[in-house]
Enzyme design. Structure first.
Site, PDB file in Angstrom:
ATOM      1  N   ASP A   1      15.739  41.145  19.377  1.00 56.03           N
ATOM      2  CA  ASP A   1      14.594  41.825  20.249  1.00 56.03           C
ATOM      3  C   ASP A   1      14.069  41.106  21.509  1.00 56.03           C
ATOM      4  OD1 ASP A   1      13.216  40.299  18.459  1.00 56.03           O
ATOM      5  OD2 ASP A   1      12.635  41.760  17.352  1.00 56.03           O
TER       6      ASP A   1
ATOM      7  N   ASP B   1       3.774  44.601   8.256  1.00 51.89           N
ATOM      8  CA  ASP B   1       3.811  45.988   7.837  1.00 51.89           C
ATOM      9  C   ASP B   1       5.228  46.578   7.475  1.00 51.89           C
ATOM     10  OD1 ASP B   1       5.417  46.013  10.246  1.00 51.89           O
ATOM     11  OD2 ASP B   1       4.275  47.274  11.709  1.00 51.89           O
TER      12      ASP B   1
ATOM     13  N   HIS C   1       8.026  45.627   9.022  1.00 52.66           N
ATOM     14  CA  HIS C   1       9.122  45.846  10.105  1.00 52.66           C
ATOM     15  C   HIS C   1      10.190  44.756   9.850  1.00 52.66           C
ATOM     16  CE1 HIS C   1       6.675  43.494  13.184  1.00 52.66           C
ATOM     17  NE2 HIS C   1       7.611  42.852  12.822  1.00 52.66           N
TER      18      HIS C   1
ATOM     19  N   GLU D   1       9.379  49.733  13.543  1.00 53.94           N
ATOM     20  CA  GLU D   1       8.141  49.738  12.956  1.00 53.94           C
ATOM     21  C   GLU D   1       8.174  50.833  11.974  1.00 53.94           C
ATOM     22  OE1 GLU D   1       6.191  47.499  13.409  1.00 53.94           O
ATOM     23  OE2 GLU D   1       5.267  47.273  15.526  1.00 53.94           O
TER      24      GLU D   1
HETATM   25  C1  F6R Z   1      11.422  38.478  15.587  1.00 59.10           C
HETATM   26  C2  F6R Z   1      11.468  40.010  14.759  1.00 59.10           C
HETATM   27  C3  F6R Z   1      10.069  40.156  13.953  1.00 59.10           C
HETATM   28  C4  F6R Z   1       9.676  39.148  13.139  1.00 59.10           C
HETATM   29  C5  F6R Z   1       8.407  39.778  12.497  1.00 59.10           C
HETATM   30  C6  F6R Z   1       7.744  38.342  11.626  1.00 59.10           C
HETATM   31  O1  F6R Z   1      12.536  38.247  16.442  1.00 59.10           O
HETATM   32  O2  F6R Z   1      12.237  40.653  14.846  1.00 59.10           O
HETATM   33  O3  F6R Z   1      10.757  41.354  13.096  1.00 59.10           O
HETATM   34  O4  F6R Z   1      10.530  38.541  12.503  1.00 59.10           O
HETATM   35  O5  F6R Z   1       7.483  40.147  13.301  1.00 59.10           O
HETATM   36  O6  F6R Z   1       7.322  37.416  12.715  1.00 59.10           O
HETATM   37  P1  F6R Z   1       6.744  36.038  12.267  1.00 59.10           P
HETATM   38  O7  F6R Z   1       7.876  35.160  11.924  1.00 59.10           O
HETATM   39  O8  F6R Z   1       6.129  35.292  13.694  1.00 59.10           O
HETATM   40  O9  F6R Z   1       5.799  36.491  11.074  1.00 59.10           O
END
Ligand code: F6R
Length: 262
Positions: free
Chosen positions: A67, A136, A138, A143
């Site tokens: 992403d 959450d 995701h 989401e």
């Molecule tokens: C990042 C991504 C997100 C993160 C998730 C956890 O490329 O796709 O799904 O893996 O938000 O983020 P952290 O690792 O910062 O807790």
């Protein structure tokens, strides 16, 4: 889903790194799906160390990131382009031409997303997809309520994710871009192997729902229950709300050594 609970995030990341290294040694032009955020940092450090000390060769590896924020140029210090360059790419020998990250400045987002999917397909699909999980539930930036069949597309972040990610924007949530381009859940599910990393007590609820809860679009990561080969590497705090944690540890401790890193 295989659940591998480690004493620390460092041990868990090392286990995940060994799996990725094995894939790259067996298939030098493997396509790796990569994630950003705090979670994969120790994994990237471990892979960089393997490159520097053992010559782990990324010269033919192709990479596809999950992403990117819409509106941030590649050079922006909070863009995922910048993150990947700083935390991984500049330390190993991945060829720039083999790096793919969604373009947050694409003029025609829909066309870009269609082409990103086509590039993944042309690469023969993703061999190993690295994932973190949002508090959450995701994955990527899919989401809650995202379609389980979704492909790469634009998404709007939830206020909760904006709040979570504000820590990368000096704590200022007004600076977090609300729109992103993300691989879809369907795109992620096409990967041959999925390496899910989850660390810290703030992920414990999401981890329990992902692994032991019902499959529901309200917890996008629960889709991984339907994936053929997902390995979930957690530390103890992230595993603390799992009802069957002892069973997962029991299973792993009885695996033959040759199976542990594959
Ligand atoms: C990042 C991504 C997100 C993160 C998730 C956890 O490329 O796709 O799904 O893996 O938000 O983020 P952290 O690792 O910062 O807790």
């Amino acid at each position: 889903m295989e659940v591998i609970i480690s004493d620390s995030s460092k041990d868990a990341s090392m286990r995940a790194a060994r799996l990725i290294a094995k894939t790259v040694k067996e298939k030098p032009d493997a396509a790796l799906g990569l994630a950003t955020g705090g979670t994969p940092l120790e994994l990237y450090r471990a892979l960089i160390a393997m490159h520097k000390s053992d010559g782990l060769d990324f010269s033919k590896v192709r990479t596809f990131n999950l992403d990117e924020y819409i509106g941030l140029p590649e050079t922006h210090e909070h863009s995922y382009h910048f993150f990947m360059h700083e935390n991984f790419f500049k330390h190993v020998n991945v060829k720039p031409a083999n790096i793919h990250i969604p373009n947050g400045l694409a003029k025609n987002v829909e066309r870009f997303c269609f082409e990103y999917e086509a590039q993944i397909k042309a690469a023969g699909g993703i061999d190993v997809q690295v994932l973190g999980i949002g508090s959450d539930g995701h994955i990527g930036f899919n989401e809650p309520t995202s379609s389980m069949a979704s492909r790469t597309r634009i998404k709007t972040l939830t206020p909760a994710t904006i709040e979570d990610n504000a820590r990368f924007f000096n704590g200022d949530k007004t600076l977090v871009p609300p729109h992103v381009i993300t691989m879809g859940i369907g795109t992620i599910m096409d990967a041959r192997t999925i390496v899910m990393l989850a660390f810290g007590s703030n992920k414990a609820d999401a981890v329990a729902k992902m692994i032991e809860g019902p499959i529901t679009a309200m917890v996008p990561a629960s889709a991984l229950q339907m994936h053929e080969r997902t390995k979930c590497f957690t530390d103890l705090p992230a595993a603390s709300k799992l009802g069957h944690a002892e069973y997962y540890k029991w299973v792993y401790s009885r695996k033959p050594d040759w199976q542990k890193d594959s």
